[in-house]
Enzyme design. Structure first.
Site, PDB file in Angstrom:
ATOM      1  CG  ASN A 216     -10.468   6.478 -42.722  1.00  0.00           C
ATOM      2  OD1 ASN A 216      -9.886   7.434 -43.207  1.00  0.00           O
ATOM      3  ND2 ASN A 216      -9.821   5.396 -42.269  1.00  0.00           N
ATOM      4  CE  LYS A 294     -20.863  -6.776 -57.176  1.00  0.00           C
ATOM      5  NZ  LYS A 294     -21.671  -6.351 -58.293  1.00  0.00           N
ATOM      6  N   PRO A 311      -4.044  -4.584 -36.540  1.00  0.00           N
ATOM      7  CG  PRO A 311      -2.080  -4.806 -37.781  1.00  0.00           C
ATOM      8  CD  PRO A 311      -3.557  -5.098 -37.822  1.00  0.00           C
ATOM      9  CG  ASP A 312      -2.898   0.631 -31.903  1.00  0.00           C
ATOM     10  OD1 ASP A 312      -2.087   1.428 -32.433  1.00  0.00           O
ATOM     11  OD2 ASP A 312      -3.798   0.998 -31.127  1.00  0.00           O
ATOM     12  CG  PHE A 331      -2.112  13.016 -35.478  1.00  0.00           C
ATOM     13  CD1 PHE A 331      -0.736  12.894 -35.421  1.00  0.00           C
ATOM     14  CD2 PHE A 331      -2.656  14.191 -35.977  1.00  0.00           C
ATOM     15  CE1 PHE A 331       0.096  13.920 -35.850  1.00  0.00           C
ATOM     16  CE2 PHE A 331      -1.841  15.233 -36.405  1.00  0.00           C
ATOM     17  CZ  PHE A 331      -0.468  15.092 -36.343  1.00  0.00           C
ATOM     18  CE  LYS A 345      -7.942   7.395 -29.471  1.00  0.00           C
ATOM     19  NZ  LYS A 345      -8.651   8.028 -30.550  1.00  0.00           N
TER      20      LYS A 345
HETATM   21  N1  CTP Z   1      -3.491   3.993 -35.055  1.00  0.00           N
HETATM   22  C1  CTP Z   1      -2.630   3.039 -35.570  1.00  0.00           C
HETATM   23  N2  CTP Z   1      -3.121   1.802 -35.864  1.00  0.00           N
HETATM   24  C2  CTP Z   1      -4.412   1.490 -35.663  1.00  0.00           C
HETATM   25  C3  CTP Z   1      -5.300   2.469 -35.156  1.00  0.00           C
HETATM   26  C4  CTP Z   1      -4.794   3.716 -34.870  1.00  0.00           C
HETATM   27  O1  CTP Z   1      -1.448   3.332 -35.764  1.00  0.00           O
HETATM   28  N3  CTP Z   1      -4.837   0.292 -35.969  1.00  0.00           N
HETATM   29  C5  CTP Z   1      -2.941   5.296 -34.680  1.00  0.00           C
HETATM   30  C6  CTP Z   1      -3.405   6.452 -35.528  1.00  0.00           C
HETATM   31  O2  CTP Z   1      -2.547   6.679 -36.626  1.00  0.00           O
HETATM   32  C7  CTP Z   1      -3.346   7.594 -34.530  1.00  0.00           C
HETATM   33  C8  CTP Z   1      -3.665   6.942 -33.208  1.00  0.00           C
HETATM   34  O3  CTP Z   1      -3.376   5.559 -33.382  1.00  0.00           O
HETATM   35  O4  CTP Z   1      -2.047   8.110 -34.407  1.00  0.00           O
HETATM   36  C9  CTP Z   1      -5.073   7.093 -32.753  1.00  0.00           C
HETATM   37  O5  CTP Z   1      -5.959   6.739 -33.767  1.00  0.00           O
HETATM   38  P1  CTP Z   1      -7.505   6.909 -33.558  1.00  0.00           P
HETATM   39  O6  CTP Z   1      -8.203   6.407 -34.780  1.00  0.00           O
HETATM   40  O7  CTP Z   1      -7.811   8.285 -33.076  1.00  0.00           O
HETATM   41  O8  CTP Z   1      -7.799   5.977 -32.326  1.00  0.00           O
HETATM   42  P2  CTP Z   1      -8.007   4.444 -32.194  1.00  0.00           P
HETATM   43  O9  CTP Z   1      -6.719   3.806 -31.873  1.00  0.00           O
HETATM   44  O10 CTP Z   1      -8.737   3.930 -33.362  1.00  0.00           O
HETATM   45  O11 CTP Z   1      -8.917   4.378 -30.880  1.00  0.00           O
HETATM   46  P3  CTP Z   1     -10.484   4.695 -30.730  1.00  0.00           P
HETATM   47  O12 CTP Z   1     -11.179   3.645 -31.505  1.00  0.00           O
HETATM   48  O13 CTP Z   1     -10.682   4.596 -29.254  1.00  0.00           O
HETATM   49  O14 CTP Z   1     -10.710   6.077 -31.225  1.00  0.00           O
END
Ligand code: CTP
Length: 407
Positions: A216, A294, A311-312, A331, A345
């Protein structure tokens, strides 16, 4: 360098002036020890210092050119005495002889060392070394009093057997004591001293095959700015960073990773922390299997990209437990209905604060990669909307909020 052993000297630059005393040999070990701690050491060796140690042995240890001559044409072109004296965070004179201190007290600049000392705009520290009669002499003590009044810092000499055979005060401080004095000088002091802050920053890259990846537009600028702002308040900062073009900030342990899973592993390793800030734009998905070769075009058929969720990291770090940091900050990067998404969130991730920003394109410009940010801070007690500001200023304001949280 491991998390526990990061030295306050890491990333700092020393200009070491080695004077003419038998104890000059200790400076060789000093240089080695300072470099082990991540310090850059440049040396000016005086003419009389050259009688005791050689430029070759110094350069071998410092990894830098050793400067000796005020009127060397090449040195003046490469690195004039003014630059030499200013491209340092601190100037240390060791051993500082009676003669050198007398010249400094009088403002004499008759060689490279004394000229650099007069030209510097950086703090100066002296580690004196001489015969004890010379040390106690009224002239020397008068000069020391003058130098202290001029703001010069001292590493006092020790007492004991001197090289001349006499016993008394005047022995150059031990290498351990000089290292400790420098560490004390550079040790962070500030409202967040003693606190450990963990920050994720930048994008993650999720490999598809050896040449392609999912990524991204995150530049890492906001996360790096926060790392610097929190370091400046005295915190020990661990920065887990995805690929960016930014230089690693001095005095911050920076762990470079690529994928979300590597970021999670690095964060777990860095715990415990008092504060965690998840600033990274973590890729939400990766392919279920990274291809070894590839992927080739197949007669117009699209490649079978089977995506699975990453993983989140924020959610995992915010999960209640012994290792949960006291303050967990996420964030929220949104492109529409920012406030509502950010509030959702905050509830969903289990974090304490959310910093929400609108990352949609405005006049072709996005917060991602840009130098400004306009954020809202959501906490349990309400929402604050902050004016758009350079990312450094947003970082400073958020760092101050974190300071207030702990005080
Ligand atoms: N984040 C994280 N791990 C992930 C995704 C997100 O730690 N796999 C954290 C980001 O660093 C940020 C927060 O979660 O602090 C929100 O990230 P954001 O990309 O805005 O949201 P998403 O969790 O991806 O949710 P959505 O797809 O609904 O926007």
């Amino acid at each position: 360098m491991t998390l526990d052993s990061i030295s306050p000297l890491d990333g700092k630059r020393l200009l070491l002036i080695i004077g003419g005393g038998i104890a000059a040999y200790k400076c060789l070990d000093l240089i080695r020890r300072l470099r082990e701690r991540g310090m850059t050491v440049r040396v000016i060796l005086t003419r009389s210092g050259e009688q005791f140690v050689t430029p070759l042995s110094i350069s071998g240890l410092s990894g830098e050119k050793t400067y000796t001559d005020l009127f060397s044409l090449t040195d003046e072109v490469e690195m004039g005495h003014i630059r030499l004296s200013r491209e340092a965070d601190l100037v240390l004179v060791a051993p500082a002889t009676a003669d050198m201190m007398a010249k400094m007290a009088a403002g004499i600049a008759d060689n490279l060392a004394t000229t650099a000392l007069l030209a510097t705009d950086k703090p100066v520290m002296l580690a004196p070394s001489m015969n004890s009669q010379m040390w106690h002499h009224a002239a020397t003590q008068r000069n020391i009093a003058q130098l202290k009044q001029d703001g010069i810092l001292m590493i006092p000499p020790g007492s004991g057997q001197l090289a001349c055979g006499e016993v008394g005060a005047g022995r150059l401080a031990e290498v351990d004591d000089m290292v400790a004095a420098l560490e004390t000088f550079f040790r962070p002091s500030g409202p967040l001293a003693g606190k450990h802050v963990l920050i994720t920053a930048g994008p993650t890259y999720e490999a598809i095959d050896p040449v392609r990846y999912i990524a991204n537009r995150s530049s890492g600028k906001q996360g790096y700015a926060l790392a610097r702002a929190l370091r400046d308040l005295g915190a020990r900062v661990s920065l887990v960073s995805g690929p960016t073009n930014l230089p690693e900030p001095a005095g911050i342990e920076t762990i470079q990773i690529e994928s979300a899973r590597e970021m999670l592993a690095a964060c777990e390793k860095a715990l415990p922390a008092d504060v965690v800030l998840c600033v990274a734009a973590v890729a939400d998905w990766r392919t279920s299997q990274e291809m070894d070769q590839k992927i080739k075009k197949q007669n117009g058929a699209l490649p079978p990209l089977d995506l699975v969720e990453n993983p989140d990291i924020l959610k995992m770090l915010a999960t209640p437990g012994d290792n949960r940091p006291a303050l967990v900050i996420g964030f929220a990067a949104e492109t529409e209905t920012v406030a509502a998404h950010a509030q959702a969130k905050l509830d969903r991730k289990g974090c304490d604060w959310i910093v929400a920003n609108d990352v949609s394109l405005k006049n072709g410009q996005s917060v991602m990669g840009g130098d400004h940010n306009q954020v809202s801070l959501l906490t349990a007690t309400g929402t604050e909307d902050w004016d758009s500001a350079p990312k450094d200023q947003v970082a400073k304001r958020l760092a101050d909020k974190i300071e207030q949280y702990f005080t």
